[in-house]
Design an enzyme around this catalytic site. Structure first.
Site, PDB file in Angstrom:
ATOM      1  N   ASP A  59      38.008  46.115  41.814  1.00 44.04           N
ATOM      2  CA  ASP A  59      37.352  45.977  43.121  1.00 44.04           C
ATOM      3  C   ASP A  59      36.692  47.310  43.502  1.00 44.04           C
ATOM      4  OD1 ASP A  59      38.645  43.272  43.663  1.00 44.04           O
ATOM      5  OD2 ASP A  59      40.386  44.538  43.417  1.00 44.04           O
TER       6      ASP A  59
ATOM      7  N   HIS B  75      44.253  42.051  46.314  1.00 44.80           N
ATOM      8  CA  HIS B  75      43.178  41.706  45.366  1.00 44.80           C
ATOM      9  C   HIS B  75      42.844  40.227  45.574  1.00 44.80           C
ATOM     10  CE1 HIS B  75      40.774  41.283  41.793  1.00 44.80           C
ATOM     11  NE2 HIS B  75      41.586  40.361  41.325  1.00 44.80           N
TER      12      HIS B  75
HETATM   13  P1  NAI Z   1      43.566  34.220  29.713  1.00 46.25           P
HETATM   14  O1  NAI Z   1      43.954  32.847  30.197  1.00 46.25           O
HETATM   15  O2  NAI Z   1      42.434  34.384  28.761  1.00 46.25           O
HETATM   16  O3  NAI Z   1      44.853  34.888  29.046  1.00 46.25           O
HETATM   17  C1  NAI Z   1      46.111  34.879  29.655  1.00 46.25           C
HETATM   18  C2  NAI Z   1      47.133  34.933  28.524  1.00 46.25           C
HETATM   19  O4  NAI Z   1      48.412  35.137  29.117  1.00 46.25           O
HETATM   20  C3  NAI Z   1      47.207  33.641  27.699  1.00 46.25           C
HETATM   21  O5  NAI Z   1      47.025  33.946  26.326  1.00 46.25           O
HETATM   22  C4  NAI Z   1      48.617  33.132  27.988  1.00 46.25           C
HETATM   23  O6  NAI Z   1      49.213  32.486  26.872  1.00 46.25           O
HETATM   24  C5  NAI Z   1      49.342  34.439  28.332  1.00 46.25           C
HETATM   25  N1  NAI Z   1      50.591  34.264  29.068  1.00 46.25           N
HETATM   26  C6  NAI Z   1      50.902  33.330  30.000  1.00 46.25           C
HETATM   27  N2  NAI Z   1      52.194  33.473  30.373  1.00 46.25           N
HETATM   28  C7  NAI Z   1      52.683  34.521  29.686  1.00 46.25           C
HETATM   29  C8  NAI Z   1      53.970  35.135  29.636  1.00 46.25           C
HETATM   30  N3  NAI Z   1      55.000  34.675  30.353  1.00 46.25           N
HETATM   31  N4  NAI Z   1      54.139  36.183  28.801  1.00 46.25           N
HETATM   32  C9  NAI Z   1      53.120  36.636  28.038  1.00 46.25           C
HETATM   33  N5  NAI Z   1      51.882  36.079  28.020  1.00 46.25           N
HETATM   34  C10 NAI Z   1      51.677  35.029  28.844  1.00 46.25           C
HETATM   35  O7  NAI Z   1      43.359  35.088  31.022  1.00 46.25           O
HETATM   36  P2  NAI Z   1      42.595  36.482  31.191  1.00 46.25           P
HETATM   37  O8  NAI Z   1      41.166  36.231  31.459  1.00 46.25           O
HETATM   38  O9  NAI Z   1      42.988  37.394  30.107  1.00 46.25           O
HETATM   39  O10 NAI Z   1      43.222  36.958  32.596  1.00 46.25           O
HETATM   40  C11 NAI Z   1      44.586  37.297  32.696  1.00 46.25           C
HETATM   41  C12 NAI Z   1      45.002  37.423  34.159  1.00 46.25           C
HETATM   42  O11 NAI Z   1      44.303  38.495  34.772  1.00 46.25           O
HETATM   43  C13 NAI Z   1      44.698  36.192  35.010  1.00 46.25           C
HETATM   44  O12 NAI Z   1      45.812  35.960  35.857  1.00 46.25           O
HETATM   45  C14 NAI Z   1      43.488  36.618  35.832  1.00 46.25           C
HETATM   46  O13 NAI Z   1      43.416  35.901  37.052  1.00 46.25           O
HETATM   47  C15 NAI Z   1      43.828  38.071  36.060  1.00 46.25           C
HETATM   48  N6  NAI Z   1      42.704  38.935  36.456  1.00 46.25           N
HETATM   49  C16 NAI Z   1      42.989  39.961  37.322  1.00 46.25           C
HETATM   50  C17 NAI Z   1      42.007  40.836  37.726  1.00 46.25           C
HETATM   51  C18 NAI Z   1      42.320  41.954  38.669  1.00 46.25           C
HETATM   52  O14 NAI Z   1      41.394  42.693  39.046  1.00 46.25           O
HETATM   53  N7  NAI Z   1      43.568  42.157  39.115  1.00 46.25           N
HETATM   54  C19 NAI Z   1      40.615  40.703  37.242  1.00 46.25           C
HETATM   55  C20 NAI Z   1      40.423  39.628  36.308  1.00 46.25           C
HETATM   56  C21 NAI Z   1      41.454  38.765  35.943  1.00 46.25           C
END
Ligand code: NAI
Length: 335
Positions: A164, A192
């Protein structure tokens, strides 16, 4: 002549290792962008059992890149194993909000994940552990993890709001026709989420205050909603959520924390969502975006800024959302 002694490896745990953010983040960690190119890294990739195979493939690619600093990569679905001896942890994996899922369902699913991971960090992480929660709802997930790690100082738990912050810098750089490196004094308060408050009150260009030069209408009607809503805008245009920019912000966050910074003048701080100690009237314990700098590898809130009634109103609105998430988590028995 004796051989130079090699430092012991830094253990870095990344959860959600098969996901899209990790696919960018892991390669930048292995390239030495956080700890320095010569510090050996031991990467631990944590995934759910059904995604371990994909994470194994990512581990193979990390090996194929032959990064000089990368000493080893391992993949596991066991949190205790993943966090054992960890010096840094990126908690990226989270359960996304599925169709028809209520907020309580999302908090329950993620609460269970971050409770387990907080407990594993408490049990086995190194004394100097630094935790960055990226998975959403990031602030409240960090709050849950910190609450389940009573033996780890709470200032070691943070959530990502650097994305952000970086989005705000980029918008302001365009508006003022200056490079983002000339900007100081930016902070994004709160959660966030759409309620966040990207605040230009203390903005400087090359150390000189400029907030008076910015049109109030532009700040309220364009800048704040644009920064807060940028994640949604990316999804609309790219077809999936921010990944490389989130990974880049996670690198910025952890690098500044470890190496100290940002350096510069009095307005040289950045935004970190960290556990409140009560500064700026933010209730203690909430994980809230605040102006922070790292001194000697330790995060410090810049706590002496003056707050106007308009800022107070905006900060309180986002803090109110964090309070309601905390109440929901407590009522679901996740604390
Ligand atoms: P993605 O869906 O591509 O990958 C998430 C991965 O986490 C998946 O491979 C899934 O199997 C794994 N996962 C789920 N539960 C798990 C657990 N208990 N232990 C280990 N791995 C687990 O999602 P992406 O795009 O990589 O985003 C990840 C997170 O980051 C999402 O929650 C998204 O909303 C968040 N995010 C946060 C931002 C921020 O600025 N704080 C910015 C962009 C995304």
């Amino acid at each position: 002549m004796s051989e130079p002694t090699r430092e012991t490896a830094h253990v870095v745990t990344v959860t959600g290792a098969a996901g899209q953010i990790a696919y960018s983040l892991l390669f930048r960690i292995a390239a030495g962008e956080i700890f320095g190119p010569r510090v050996p890294i031991e990467l631990r990739l944590l995934e759910i059992p059904s995604a371990v195979g994909v994470a194994e493939g990512v581990a193979m690619e990390l090996e194929d890149a032959a990064f000089p600093a990368l000493e080893s990569v391992s993949v596991t679905s066991d949190a205790t194993e993943a966090f054992d001896g960890a010096n840094a942890a990126f908690l990226v994996g989270a359960k996304p909000r599925g169709a028809g899922m209520e907020r309580a369902d999302l908090l329950t699913a993620n609460g269970a994940i971050f409770r387990t991971q907080g407990q594993a960090i408490n049990a086995g992480a190194a004394d100097d552990i630094r935790v960055l929660v990226v998975g959403n709802p990031a602030n409240t997930n960090a709050f849950i993890a910190a609450n389940h790690a009573p033996d780890v100082p709470s200032d070691r738990f943070t959530a990502l709001m650097r994305l952000d912050h970086n989005r705000a810098l980029s918008q302001l750089g365009h508006k003022l026709s200056v490079p983002t490196t000339a900007l100081g004094g930016m902070v994004v308060w709160g959660n966030h989420s759409l309620s966040q408050f990207p605040d230009t009150t203390y903005l400087t260009v090359d150390g000189k205050p400029v907030s008076g030069d910015l049109d109030t209408r532009w700040i309220e009607d364009d800048f704040i909603p644009r920064v807060a809503g940028r994640g949604g805008e990316i999804i609309k245009v790219r077809g999936s959520s921010s990944a490389a920019s989130a990974a880049s912000a996670a690198v910025d966050h952890m690098r500044d924390w470890v190496q100290g910074g940002p350096e510069g003048n009095d307005e040289s701080w950045t935004t970190v969502a960290m556990v409140s100690r009560g500064d700026y009237g933010i209730p203690e314990g909430l994980v809230c975006g605040q102006p922070v700098r790292s001194v000697g590898g330790k995060l410090e809130v810049v706590s002496d800024l003056e707050i106007s009634p308009w800022q107070r109103h905006r900060i309180d609105a986002s803090v109110a959302e964090l309070i309601s998430e905390r109440e929901a988590v407590a009522s679901l028995g996740l604390l």
